[in-house]
Motif scaffolding. Structure first.
Motif, mmCIF file in Angstrom:
data_model
loop_
_atom_site.group_PDB
_atom_site.id
_atom_site.type_symbol
_atom_site.label_atom_id
_atom_site.label_comp_id
_atom_site.label_asym_id
_atom_site.label_seq_id
_atom_site.Cartn_x
_atom_site.Cartn_y
_atom_site.Cartn_z
ATOM 1 N N MET A 32 0.802 -1.357 0.028
ATOM 2 C CA MET A 32 0.054 0.209 0.027
ATOM 3 C C MET A 32 0.831 1.257 0.155
ATOM 4 N N LEU A 33 1.922 1.326 0.712
ATOM 5 C CA LEU A 33 2.820 2.444 0.844
ATOM 6 C C LEU A 33 3.438 2.734 -0.179
ATOM 7 N N VAL A 34 4.123 1.671 -1.030
ATOM 8 C CA VAL A 34 4.861 1.951 -2.408
ATOM 9 C C VAL A 34 3.766 2.262 -3.345
ATOM 10 N N THR A 35 2.644 1.610 -3.479
ATOM 11 C CA THR A 35 1.734 2.143 -4.612
ATOM 12 C C THR A 35 1.135 3.206 -4.422
ATOM 13 N N SER A 36 0.819 3.758 -3.317
ATOM 14 C CA SER A 36 0.430 5.038 -3.044
ATOM 15 C C SER A 36 1.366 6.190 -3.396
ATOM 16 N N PHE A 37 2.632 5.836 -3.843
ATOM 17 C CA PHE A 37 3.505 7.148 -4.182
ATOM 18 C C PHE A 37 3.951 6.767 -5.652
ATOM 19 N N LYS A 38 3.163 5.834 -6.321
ATOM 20 C CA LYS A 38 3.439 5.492 -7.885
ATOM 21 C C LYS A 38 2.172 6.299 -8.699
ATOM 22 N N ASP A 39 2.497 6.607 -9.869
ATOM 23 C CA ASP A 39 1.396 6.807 -11.098
ATOM 24 C C ASP A 39 0.758 5.926 -11.467
ATOM 25 N N ASN A 40 -0.759 5.952 -11.636
ATOM 26 C CA ASN A 40 -1.282 4.645 -12.080
ATOM 27 C C ASN A 40 -0.670 4.181 -13.433
ATOM 28 N N SER A 41 0.004 5.015 -14.302
ATOM 29 C CA SER A 41 0.474 4.509 -15.568
ATOM 30 C C SER A 41 1.704 3.408 -15.278
ATOM 31 N N VAL A 42 2.256 3.479 -14.245
ATOM 32 C CA VAL A 42 3.332 2.391 -13.920
ATOM 33 C C VAL A 42 2.893 1.374 -13.245
ATOM 34 N N LEU A 43 1.613 1.179 -12.747
ATOM 35 C CA LEU A 43 1.192 -0.052 -11.920
ATOM 36 C C LEU A 43 1.369 -1.268 -12.489
ATOM 37 N N PHE A 44 0.847 -1.301 -13.929
ATOM 38 C CA PHE A 44 0.979 -2.435 -14.675
ATOM 39 C C PHE A 44 1.944 -2.744 -15.605
ATOM 40 N N LYS A 45 3.091 -2.135 -15.279
ATOM 41 C CA LYS A 45 4.316 -2.397 -15.959
ATOM 42 C C LYS A 45 4.999 -3.739 -15.978
ATOM 43 N N ILE A 46 5.398 -4.235 -16.838
ATOM 44 C CA ILE A 46 5.949 -5.660 -16.969
ATOM 45 C C ILE A 46 7.587 -5.701 -17.343
ATOM 46 N N PRO A 47 8.547 -5.881 -16.500
ATOM 47 C CA PRO A 47 8.489 -6.144 -15.329
ATOM 48 C C PRO A 47 7.768 -5.267 -14.350
ATOM 49 N N PRO A 48 7.418 -5.495 -13.180
ATOM 50 C CA PRO A 48 6.944 -4.604 -12.327
ATOM 51 C C PRO A 48 8.035 -3.458 -11.688
ATOM 52 N N GLU A 49 7.430 -2.519 -11.392
ATOM 53 C CA GLU A 49 8.502 -1.399 -10.654
ATOM 54 C C GLU A 49 8.410 -1.309 -9.293
ATOM 55 N N TRP A 50 9.045 -2.357 -8.671
ATOM 56 C CA TRP A 50 9.000 -2.193 -7.035
ATOM 57 C C TRP A 50 9.300 -1.119 -6.355
ATOM 58 N N VAL A 51 10.270 -0.053 -6.537
ATOM 59 C CA VAL A 51 10.498 0.953 -5.951
ATOM 60 C C VAL A 51 10.073 2.084 -7.104
ATOM 61 N N PRO A 52 9.206 3.021 -6.940
ATOM 62 C CA PRO A 52 9.006 4.105 -7.977
ATOM 63 C C PRO A 52 10.100 4.713 -8.380
ATOM 64 N N SER A 53 10.440 4.950 -9.696
ATOM 65 C CA SER A 53 11.690 5.641 -10.081
ATOM 66 C C SER A 53 11.252 7.249 -9.886
ATOM 67 N N PRO A 64 8.624 8.875 -7.886
ATOM 68 C CA PRO A 64 7.667 9.120 -6.613
ATOM 69 C C PRO A 64 6.747 10.120 -6.611
ATOM 70 N N THR A 65 5.373 10.146 -6.435
ATOM 71 C CA THR A 65 4.673 11.504 -6.560
ATOM 72 C C THR A 65 3.844 11.217 -5.297
ATOM 73 N N ILE A 66 3.236 12.640 -4.725
ATOM 74 C CA ILE A 66 2.355 12.777 -3.729
ATOM 75 C C ILE A 66 1.153 13.258 -4.181
ATOM 76 N N THR A 67 0.834 13.204 -5.560
ATOM 77 C CA THR A 67 -0.439 13.928 -6.056
ATOM 78 C C THR A 67 -1.625 13.332 -5.329
ATOM 79 N N HIS A 68 -1.634 11.959 -5.308
ATOM 80 C CA HIS A 68 -2.710 11.162 -4.522
ATOM 81 C C HIS A 68 -2.931 11.608 -3.051
#
Length: 249
Positions: A1-22, A24-28
């Protein structure tokens, strides 16, 4: 939850997944905290949970003390009858409870929701706090009576202070039960400005076709803050409550 909350929706479904956001955004978080209805949900949850906890503690302490110290006919039967109400699943009660609340005008009221949550948490709370009262020697009360202390004086000056771990345990258990409630809140409250967090999240932030996962994770993470704080400061009391009565000797 913590990591995903700092990601943009566009990178959530990337393959391979991006475990640590390159990036990070606080927009949400900015969007969430500027959403007035979310703050209303949060306030409602705090009010309902705190009120339920205080009322449950008040009744559980006096009922638990009565069962611990007084001997009367059908005492064991009454205790197990109270506990047996926990055997009924919430779903089986909701239709009858909804009809009853409608006839008494308790639908869409915080008092009605607090009443329902109090009855749900009270049986186990009585049993839990009774264990702590059982562990306090009766000789302390007898000595206080000799010194001229009244029954209520004994309760507030001796019994309740010595039962502080039990009181905290019941309080934490009740607060968590109220904070995590979904079925009662979703059924008994259908006005948006009266909703608590859990039904508010399910109704407002989760759609039927698509999900804004980053926003949902931000909401859920924010909703866990009070529970995390409770465990950080009162963990030892919670452990004491869960293990009370486990060892005899």
């Amino acid at each position: 939850m913590l990591v995903t909350s700092f990601k943009d929706n566009s990178v959530l479904f990337k393959i391979p997944p991006e475990w640590v956001p390159s990036q990070p955004t606080i927009t949400h978080y900015v969007k969430l905290l500027s959403d007035n209805i979310f703050l209303v949900y949060y306030k409602n949850s705090l009010v309902v949970s705190a009120s339920t906890t205080l009322i449950t503690l008040l009744f559980a302490m006096f009922a638990g003390y009565g069962f611990s110290r007084f001997h009367f006919k059908f005492k064991n039967f009454l205790m197990f009858s109270i506990l047996s109400t926990q055997m009924l699943p919430v779903v089986s009660l909701l239709i009858a409870l909804y009809a009853m609340y409608k006839s008494y005008g308790l639908l869409n009221t915080q008092f009605g929701l607090i009443l329902a949550l109090t009855t749900a948490s009270l049986p186990f709370s009585i049993w839990m706090i009774k264990v702590f009262f059982d562990g306090i020697p009766v000789a302390l009360e007898e000595a206080a009576k000799i010194d001229g202390c009244s029954r209520f004086g004994i309760l507030f000056r001796i019994i309740f202070p010595l039962s502080k771990p039990g009181i905290f345990s019941v309080g934490i258990y009740t607060f968590i039960l109220s904070w995590d409630d979904l079925l009662y809140s979703l059924t008994l409250i259908n006005k948006d400005h009266l909703r608590t967090l859990n039904p508010g999240i399910s109704v407002r932030y989760m759609g039927e076709v698509s999900y804004d996962w980053a926003n949902i994770m931000t909401v859920c993470l924010t909703a866990t803050v009070p529970i995390v704080i409770l465990f950080l400061f009162f963990q030892k009391y919670m452990v004491a409550g869960l293990t009370a009565g486990a060892v005899k000797g």
